[in-house]
Design an enzyme around this catalytic site. Structure first.
Site, PDB file in Angstrom:
ATOM      1  N   THR A 189       0.862  -1.189   0.000  1.00  0.00           N
ATOM      2  CA  THR A 189       0.000   0.000   0.000  1.00  0.00           C
ATOM      3  C   THR A 189       0.896   1.236   0.000  1.00  0.00           C
ATOM      4  O   THR A 189       2.054   1.159   0.405  1.00  0.00           O
ATOM      5  CB  THR A 189      -0.866   0.042   1.275  1.00  0.00           C
ATOM      6  N   GLU A 334      -5.696  -3.392  -1.254  1.00  0.00           N
ATOM      7  CA  GLU A 334      -6.165  -4.520  -0.439  1.00  0.00           C
ATOM      8  C   GLU A 334      -7.286  -5.302  -1.123  1.00  0.00           C
ATOM      9  O   GLU A 334      -7.730  -6.323  -0.627  1.00  0.00           O
ATOM     10  CB  GLU A 334      -6.680  -4.008   0.920  1.00  0.00           C
ATOM     11  N   TRP A 455     -20.766  16.902   8.595  1.00  0.00           N
ATOM     12  CA  TRP A 455     -19.650  16.503   7.758  1.00  0.00           C
ATOM     13  C   TRP A 455     -19.763  17.168   6.392  1.00  0.00           C
ATOM     14  O   TRP A 455     -20.834  17.181   5.783  1.00  0.00           O
ATOM     15  CB  TRP A 455     -19.628  14.986   7.577  1.00  0.00           C
TER      16      TRP A 455
END
Ligand code: AMP
Length: 553
Positions: A189, A334, A455
């Site tokens: 990653t 992943e 948010w």
């Protein structure tokens, strides 16, 4: 009660079978590479499979044993593809390293993976010469070129010539058969925080992913395609295209290090490329070049864009100005990497343009093989209503269970979480899902702007900013605010020669987004930093603007 056993042939799903299939059934289909050496090289699937077998023999002669890691520092090219097949196919593990990482990170990754062989392109010779003393486990350094391009001398001990190694073998080699759960490849990653972590793919996961990648509602690969993966073979196996290409027997066009707009455009045209895939930043370069020179594509029909959110303005430009279908896709290292792709259902055919676009701009629906959930802070699943957002979790046979070096079955080490008796991988992304299963990423969880308990999606604001004709690239980060905790700061790179100030830029948001979400300020910069896989490095931006004082503060 005993179950009846299926009576089908037991054939493990092995990566070598893709090369064998392509060699037999797409024997003369071409693989065209623009080499580091600067010229164009042409081969076929049949010739490539033979050279992959010779490479497998050569690697065995070097002393490689099943499970040993063969690392690459290489661009997209036929030799890299031979290493994909020759190493994995013979039971070794192909470890693609991202050459754009810092040298110290490359050394750390190679040592962590215990790479035994390192194969690298000609233009990485100076880098590898510098790194070699730190690569304690590497026994063989192989320069991916021919004898004529080998350097007269090098500080690297026993530097081998790739073409010589391959050409010394006779190819009398039968691909071994082994358990399909054997490791085939490793990709680390990008590791924006902490050390990078290795995702270890298996032959089985890679083959299942290749089938899914080729499906019509996925990347829709076909033997009639000429596929040019702009996405590098070191970025999650070029999103599976080197495998899906063999599975369908497509022509592959591999651009090497030549990723500027001009080089790519020329390759698209001379090789009549029909399908491509890459991160948004590469399309910025290509579209600018095409626009500045008044050019059109003659064969290019569709492209997958992912890795970061594709700005709607980019989608529109490709579709309206060039007739190129954009498939917006989301995934992760992943996840091998494919998770979702934006393809419409039959019920959407008659939709009016705005509604159709709105769906296509999402990250799309899962392919079979991946399941997803969004959950709230309490870990409980949230509704798929298109506006409730939560942490996105996934599961499936090509989603990791553990990172390299972690013990399977040890719950203390597992990255997975349990929900209602099933294990899920937390992606770190925040998303909404609509009733038809279209998922939309609103943010990385660490990039969300938390303003007075609400948010704000940085991606949504970036998409609006990118729609302004004077904006080359835009990023939105959270900036500390005494009253609201955080407020959005817009960071903009203007197109060359454009006059654009903060007032006009902020005015552009009026009517395009809820008033309270409009950024509080704009900072103009020459460049936005990117990660080694082309994502905007918001960590760096946050550092740079950590003392920025908002006018509203
Ligand atoms: P990597 O494993 O380095 O490819 O990074 C995976 C991450 O990239 C995901 O978890 C997302 O945060 C981001 N990403 C990938 N594709 C998209 C997309 N289409 N839109 C928004 N973010 C994306």
């Amino acid at each position: 009660m005993s179950r009846l056993t299926g009576q089908m042939m037991q054939m493990p799903l092995l990566i070598s079978s893709l090369a064998v299939h392509a060699a037999r059934h797409a024997a003369d289909t071409e693989i065209v590479s623009k080499r580091c050496e600067g010229d164009i090289h042409r081969t076929t699937w049949q010739a490539l499979e033979l050279r992959s077998r010779k490479l497998a023999q050569a690697l065995a002669r070097l002393g490689c044993e099943p499970g040993d890691r063969v690392a690459t520092l290489a661009w997209n090219g036929y030799r890299h593809l031979e290493i994909y097949y020759g190493s994995s196919g013979s039971g070794l593990v192909c470890h693609t390293i991202n050459p754009r990482l810092f040298p110290e990170q490359i050394a750390w990754i190679a040592n962590d993976a215990q790479d035994k062989v390192l194969c690298f392109d000609l233009n990485f010779l100076p880098l590898v010469e510098k790194l070699a003393p730190q690569l304690s486990q590497v026994k063989h350094f192989v320069l991916m070129t021919d004898r004529a391009h080998m350097p007269p001398s090098s500080s690297i001990p026993r530097l081998a010539c790739y073409d010589e190694l391959v050409e010394a073998e006779d190819g009398a080699y039968a691909w071994p058969q082994f358990d399909e759960n054997t490791a085939s490849s490793i990709c680390y990653t990008s590791g924006t925080t902490g050390h990078p972590k290795g995702a270890v793919y298996s032959h089985r996961s890679t083959l299942l992913h290749a089938f899914a990648a080729a499906l019509p509602d996925s990347m829709g690969c076909s033997a009639a395609d000429a596929i040019l993966p702009v996405v590098p073979m070191f970025h999650v196996n070029a999103w599976g295209l080197p495998y899906a290409g063999a599975l369908v027997g497509a022509k592959l066009v591999l651009p090497g290090p030549h990723l500027d707009g001009k080089s790519l455009y020329e390759l698209f045209e001379t090789e009549q490329v029909t399908f491509s895939a890459g991160v948004p930043t590469v399309w910025l370069g290509l579209l600018n070049y095409v626009k500045q020179n008044g050019l059109k594509f003659s064969s290019f029909r569709r492209t997958v864009i992912g890795g970061s959110a594709c700005p709607p303005s980019m989608m529109r430009a490709l579709e309206e100005e060039h007739g190129v279908e954009v498939i917006h896709a989301w995934g992760m290292t992943e996840m091998s990497p494919l998770g979702t792709l934006s393809k419409l259902k039959a019920k959407h055919v008659g939709l009016e343009d705005a509604a159709r676009r709105q769906l296509l701009e999402t990250q799309g629906r899962v392919v079979y093989g991946v399941d997803m959930l969004i959950v709230g802070n309490d870990g409980r699943p949230l509704p798929w209503d298109g506006h409730t957002s939560g942490d996105l979790l996934v599961r499936g046979p090509w989603v990791i269970e553990n990172y390299f070096g972690q013990k399977t079955g040890d719950p203390r080490e597992s990255p997975l979480v349990e929900i209602d008796g099933q294990s899920w991988f937390p992606t770190g992304d925040v998303a909404t899902i609509n009733p038809d299963g279209f998922m939309q990423i609103t943010d990385r969880s660490k990039d969300v702007i938390k303003s007075g308990g609400e948010w704000i999606s940085s991606i949504e604001l970036e998409n609006v900013a990118m729609g302004h004709p004077g904006v080359h690239e835009a990023a939105v980060i959270a900036c500390a605010h005494p009253k609201w905790d955080e407020r959005p700061l817009l960071v903009v790179v203007r197109k060359p020669g454009v006059v654009l100030d903060a007032k006009e830029m902020l005015g552009w948001f009026e009517g395009r987004i809820a008033k309270w979400q409009i950024p509080d300020d704009v900072a103009f910069v020459d460049e936005i930093p990117h990660t080694a896989t082309g994502k905007m490095l918001k960590l760096k931006l946050r550092e740079k603007f950590k003392d920025h004082k908002l006018p509203t503060a």
